[in-house]
Write an enzyme that holds these catalytic residues in place. Structure first.
Site, PDB file in Angstrom:
ATOM      1  N   ASN A 117      42.659  10.092  -5.549  1.00 40.45           N
ATOM      2  CA  ASN A 117      42.949   9.410  -4.292  1.00 40.45           C
ATOM      3  C   ASN A 117      44.376   8.856  -4.240  1.00 40.45           C
ATOM      4  OD1 ASN A 117      41.502   8.873  -1.849  1.00 40.45           O
ATOM      5  ND2 ASN A 117      41.620   6.686  -2.305  1.00 40.45           N
ATOM      6  N   LYS A 129      43.393   0.020  -7.179  1.00 45.24           N
ATOM      7  CA  LYS A 129      43.168   1.337  -7.793  1.00 45.24           C
ATOM      8  C   LYS A 129      44.475   2.094  -8.016  1.00 45.24           C
ATOM      9  CE  LYS A 129      40.420   2.885  -4.521  1.00 45.24           C
ATOM     10  NZ  LYS A 129      40.308   1.682  -3.676  1.00 45.24           N
ATOM     11  N   HIS A 170      34.821  -0.906   3.782  1.00 46.22           N
ATOM     12  CA  HIS A 170      34.248   0.330   4.331  1.00 46.22           C
ATOM     13  C   HIS A 170      32.807   0.141   4.821  1.00 46.22           C
ATOM     14  CE1 HIS A 170      37.739   2.494   2.956  1.00 46.22           C
ATOM     15  NE2 HIS A 170      37.519   2.158   1.709  1.00 46.22           N
TER      16      HIS A 170
END
Length: 453
Positions: free
Chosen positions: A142, A119, A189
């Site tokens: 982010n 990302k 996650h």
């Protein structure tokens, strides 16, 4: 969204929480912030908040603090199913995240980029492509600058490139990207989402508010991404390093091509990409798609990619010490990212693994460990779990050394490595057991390596 005189609670004082609190206060809200960290841990953040007249609660969340709020803004690190948030929703209080708050105020088309890995690199590269092509561009999310901090600078013609995580997407309501990019989806996650299916659902929310005037850019080589195409109303463009696509970006005879419903054009040669690893070819292909869809000329895309430097902490070359190359991939916080890092080097790797476990299966590393790694050095809270799942000397595999700390790992690897070897920090874990963030871990690693010389 009208904020004047509204009672707003910001939960979590990370970078985005502080930015949200200051933005809300500047727009006339009556702001309280709450964090489980102690006042001493937040000593750098508290003064600026108090100076702006913001009420600060530290050391835990008081039940009364959550009552009577007009709006609650949750930082990404705070679980959305926390009991106090569930209670607030039951009482009719609105609960959103920072990315949704930003969506209410950002002007200009949004290019949102998500995925389990890549990302940050793709977000930064997309921003560089758009800037090189002459578009007014802001980059955040982010990646470092909170999206809400961009609102004051964004105009209607500004292109806004945002890295967005599954945690941020969990709390959206109206967030609508003009271009939604999903790079890949692999288990990550799971300690937060519980199941891979729930994690995929969170990622897929990036498409939730798109229409057929928008674009979805998906990885044709990733099985989960392929299934996600059915979850968007947007026009789907693909990228692939393995096969030709109907519309999107792909590789043929060493060249990157892009095709839409108007034309097919050659963008650049793969050999011109300055970044290591097949995964970075995928990141470039995704950024090519985003740039082309926003109207960037092929020669401008090529120029931006050729001049692009690796993102810090992402397969970042640190130094060569006594013939040994040291690479910092502290942002490899899951198993798939570590696999991609290992695939970037043919052999003779000294690999540093460990940190805070996220419910990962480290046995997926075993084949590459046998093929390319001389020795593994484990650190942090996940060391025992990692050692139980990866190949051990008793099973005819590589040697595994319990190093406990990053400094011990680097020094042990330095002592064992020979000229031509690679020492690689690609931990496959979060950093929060011993470090403030993956950035902090990477900076410490680089400091230790530079001290070796």
């Amino acid at each position: 969204m009208e904020l004047k005189d509204k009672r707003v609670l910001v939960v979590g004082l990370g970078k985005s929480g502080v930015a949200s609190a200051l933005f809300l206060k500047a727009h006339g809200a009556r702001v309280t912030v709450s964090d489980t960290k102690s006042g001493d841990e937040l000593r750098n953040e508290i003064p600026v908040l108090l100076d702006h007249g913001i009420t600060v609660e530290t050391g835990g969340h008081g039940e009364r603090t959550f009552r009577g709020q007009d709006l609650i803004v949750v930082s990404p690190g705070v679980p959305v199913d926390a009991p106090l948030l569930a209670q607030a929703r039951a009482m009719g209080e609105a609960v959103i995240g920072e990315i949704e708050l930003a969506a209410q105020f950002l002007r200009g088309p949004i290019i949102a980029i998500t995925g389990s890995n890549g990302k940050t690199t793709t977000t930064a590269l997309t921003g560089e492509i758009l800037t090189t092509a002459g578009f007014p561009t802001l980059v955040g999310g982010n990646i470092g600058t909170p999206a809400i901090s961009l609102a004051a600078h964004a105009k209607s013609e500004t292109l806004i490139v945002l890295e967005v995580s599954s945690f941020q997407l969990e709390t959206i309501q109206t967030f609508r990207p003009k271009i939604a990019v999903v790079l890949n989806v692999t288990p990550d996650h799971l300690d937060r989402h519980g199941t891979f299916e729930a994690y995929v659902d969170a990622k897929a929310r990036i498409f939730e508010n798109q229409s057929d005037d928008d674009f979805a850019v998906l990885n044709a080589d990733d099985a989960t991404c392929v299934t996600m195409a059915a979850r968007t109303r947007a026009q789907v463009f693909w990228f692939s390093r393995q096969k030709e696509v109907r519309q999107g970006a792909w590789v043929r005879d060493g060249n990157i091509l892009f095709r839409d419903d108007r034309s097919q054009r050659e963008v650049m040669q793969v050999s011109e990409i300055p970044l290591k690893g097949a995964h970075n070819l995928e990141n470039v292909l995704a950024a090519v798609c985003a740039g082309a869809l926003m109207g960037c000329a092929p020669e401008k895309i090529r120029e931006a990619v050729r001049d692009f430097k690796a993102v810090e902490h992402r397969l970042e070359f640190v130094a060569t010490v006594r013939g040994v190359d040291y690479y910092n991939d502290s942002k490899a916080t899951n198993v798939d990212a570590t696999i991609k890092a290992l695939e970037s080097f043919p052999a003779n790797i000294h690999l540093i693994l460990g940190g805070k476990d996220k419910g990962s299966d480290y046995s997926a590393l075993n084949d590459l460990l046998r093929q390319r790694v001389k020795r593994v050095y484990t650190i942090g809270a996940a060391a025992a779990k990692i050692e139980s799942q990866i190949v051990s000397p008793k099973t005819g595999g590589i040697e595994v050394v319990r190093a406990e700390t990053l400094e011990n790992a680097v020094r042990k690897a330095s002592a064992a490595a020979q000229p031509g070897d690679v020492v690689l920090l690609a931990p496959a874990c979060a950093s929060f057991d011993q470090f403030k963030s993956y950035e902090h871990r990477g900076q410490v690693f680089k400091g230790i390596v530079r001290g070796l010389g």
